[in-house]
Design an enzyme around this catalytic site. Structure first.
Site, PDB file in Angstrom:
ATOM      1  N   ARG A 112       0.785  -1.241   0.000  1.00 49.31           N
ATOM      2  CA  ARG A 112       0.000   0.000   0.000  1.00 49.31           C
ATOM      3  C   ARG A 112       0.814   1.286   0.000  1.00 49.31           C
ATOM      4  O   ARG A 112       1.891   1.347   0.593  1.00 49.31           O
ATOM      5  CB  ARG A 112      -0.932   0.004   1.218  1.00 49.31           C
ATOM      6  N   HIS A 137      -0.879  -2.644  -4.455  1.00 51.44           N
ATOM      7  CA  HIS A 137      -0.324  -3.543  -5.480  1.00 51.44           C
ATOM      8  C   HIS A 137      -0.397  -2.970  -6.900  1.00 51.44           C
ATOM      9  O   HIS A 137      -0.776  -3.677  -7.842  1.00 51.44           O
ATOM     10  CB  HIS A 137      -1.030  -4.893  -5.418  1.00 51.44           C
ATOM     11  N   HIS A 211       3.294 -12.448  -5.665  1.00 53.71           N
ATOM     12  CA  HIS A 211       2.257 -12.650  -4.650  1.00 53.71           C
ATOM     13  C   HIS A 211       1.777 -14.109  -4.581  1.00 53.71           C
ATOM     14  O   HIS A 211       0.579 -14.366  -4.422  1.00 53.71           O
ATOM     15  CB  HIS A 211       1.085 -11.713  -4.942  1.00 53.71           C
ATOM     16  N   ASP A 281      -0.450  -9.826   8.511  1.00 54.48           N
ATOM     17  CA  ASP A 281      -0.456  -9.108   7.235  1.00 54.48           C
ATOM     18  C   ASP A 281       0.438  -7.897   7.430  1.00 54.48           C
ATOM     19  O   ASP A 281      -0.006  -6.760   7.396  1.00 54.48           O
ATOM     20  CB  ASP A 281      -1.894  -8.699   6.867  1.00 54.48           C
ATOM     21  N   GLU A 346       5.978 -12.101   0.576  1.00 54.87           N
ATOM     22  CA  GLU A 346       6.234 -11.170  -0.521  1.00 54.87           C
ATOM     23  C   GLU A 346       7.457 -10.334  -0.166  1.00 54.87           C
ATOM     24  O   GLU A 346       7.383  -9.466   0.694  1.00 54.87           O
ATOM     25  CB  GLU A 346       5.020 -10.259  -0.710  1.00 54.87           C
TER      26      GLU A 346
END
Ligand code: GLA
Length: 381
Positions: A112, A137, A211, A281, A346
């Site tokens: 982000r 993304h 991803h 996350d 990632e």
């Protein structure tokens, strides 16, 4: 020499040559690459699927749409090959469903950018927002939705697929035309190597990643997988999933993966960061001295014995536990992906770096070359 003897001699020589050839080809199996048509996009662009196989039967399929890793099959400790990534069986699956970036190349910016804006060279740039107020993304049409130009690469001990894409000046709001090359290589050492390179015509920002969602075992979720992340710090997030700017020590928190720990061991703890993200996350700040390729993470699936090691030149890794999966996606072989069906690692620069002066810079200037490498290595134990 009679004619018969001469004929027999020729026959013997021919047979020996053939036997030698057979022995040689058996003694030196080669990694393979195979191409097949995989359908057309809504704009009628044709898409190809490349399947790379190494001498240990590891098989990875990558398509030219989004540079997406459509399938990855690796053996368990008994030699049983199994699909270890989440995704769809067909191109249509990726086009029709709102894919949560399954296996995709992510650009121009992984993760982000707060409020979808940043300043560079005294100018403010506004990017496409596609995640509440944030840019996620790469925006509405990120690199995961581009059709890449492909070149097959064959080596002695590896096979590869080189993908090229030119992102136009102003695409999704980014300054500069960005020329991008992503090079996927499958080696006989059981590594899937991804090399990212880019150049720009104007000063810009760039942060590329992949991803892929992994599930190394047969369970419907990844909670029993054990994870080590080579990081003493992580970047806590706000309610909008944007880093606050702090680099927080993981010690004494459920973010501490400095030693192998089951994903499910602490995921439901009443920890503010876990509650906010509904699981893991977050971006971890990798322990490293320089930008050389080094171990970022290791994941072990105890039942199958499959192990995934991640090496990177990047300073961070986003560890995401599929928190947004909710059983509405029917993926490969009709499998329904419930929450935590897969995890992602990632490799990246930190989210929102363009707005965080204390984070490593993601700026790329004309004349400079962006180049990063990430390796996913498969082991059995
Ligand atoms: C990333 C983000 C998550 C989520 C997924 C896609 O990894 O960090 O918050 O957006 O992508 O669903």
């Amino acid at each position: 020499m009679t004619n018969l003897n001469r004929s027999l001699g020729i026959l013997m020589v021919t047979l020996s040559c053939q036997m030698l050839l057979t022995v040689m080809t058996q003694a030196a199996p080669q990694p393979q690459i195979r191409k097949q048509p995989f359908g057309t996009t809504t704009e009628k662009k044709s898409v190809d699927l490349y399947t790379l196989t190494n001498i240990n039967s590891i098989e990875v399929s990558i398509m030219t749409y989004g540079g997406i890793v459509v399938s990855l099959k690796v053996p368990d400790r008994k030699g049983q090959l199994q699909e270890i990534t989440l995704g769809y069986d067909t191109l249509d699956g990726y086009l029709k469903n709102n894919s949560p970036y399954f296996g995709a190349l992510i650009g121009r910016y992984g993760n982000r950018i707060g409020k979808g804006k940043f300043s560079l060279g005294g100018r403010e740039y506004r990017l496409a927002t596609n995640n509440g107020e944030s840019h996620l993304h790469g925006g509405v049409r990120g690199f995961d939705k581009a059709v890449w130009k492909q070149t097959e690469v064959r080596g002695q001990k590896s096979v590869g697929l080189k993908l090229d894409y030119v992102s136009a000046d102003g695409e999704e709001g980014y300054p500069g035309a960005l020329t991008v090359t992503v090079f996927y290589t499958l080696t006989n050492d059981n590594e899937l190597k991804i090399e990212y390179a880019a150049t720009t015509t104007k000063e810009t920002i760039v942060n590329l990643t992949n991803h892929a969602y992994f599930n190394l075992g047969a369970d419907a979720n990844i909670l029993k997988h054990e994870v080590m992340i080579n990081a003493d710090r992580f970047t806590p997030i706000s309610e909008a999933f944007i880093p606050t700017g702090e680099l927080k020590n993981v010690k004494g928190t459920p973010m501490d993966f400095t030693t192998l720990t089951a994903i499910g061991a602490r995921i439901n703890q009443k920890d503010e960061q876990l509650i906010r993200a509904n699981g893991y996350d977050h971006n971890w700040v990798l322990n490293r001295k320089d930008g050389s390729l080094s171990l970022a993470a290791r994941v072990e699936e105890p039942t199958s014995g499959r192990v995934l090691e991640v090496f990177t030149t990047e300073p961070g890794v986003q560890f995401y536990t599929g928190n947004f999966l909710d059983g509405t996606i029917k993926g490969k072989a009709g499998k329904v992906y419930q929450q935590r069906a897969g995890f992602c690692l990632e490799t990246q620069h930190f989210p929102d770096s363009p707005n965080k002066p204390n984070f490593p810079s993601t700026i790329l200037k004309p004349g400079q070359k962006y180049a990063t490498t990430t390796i996913y290595r498969f082991v059995v134990e």
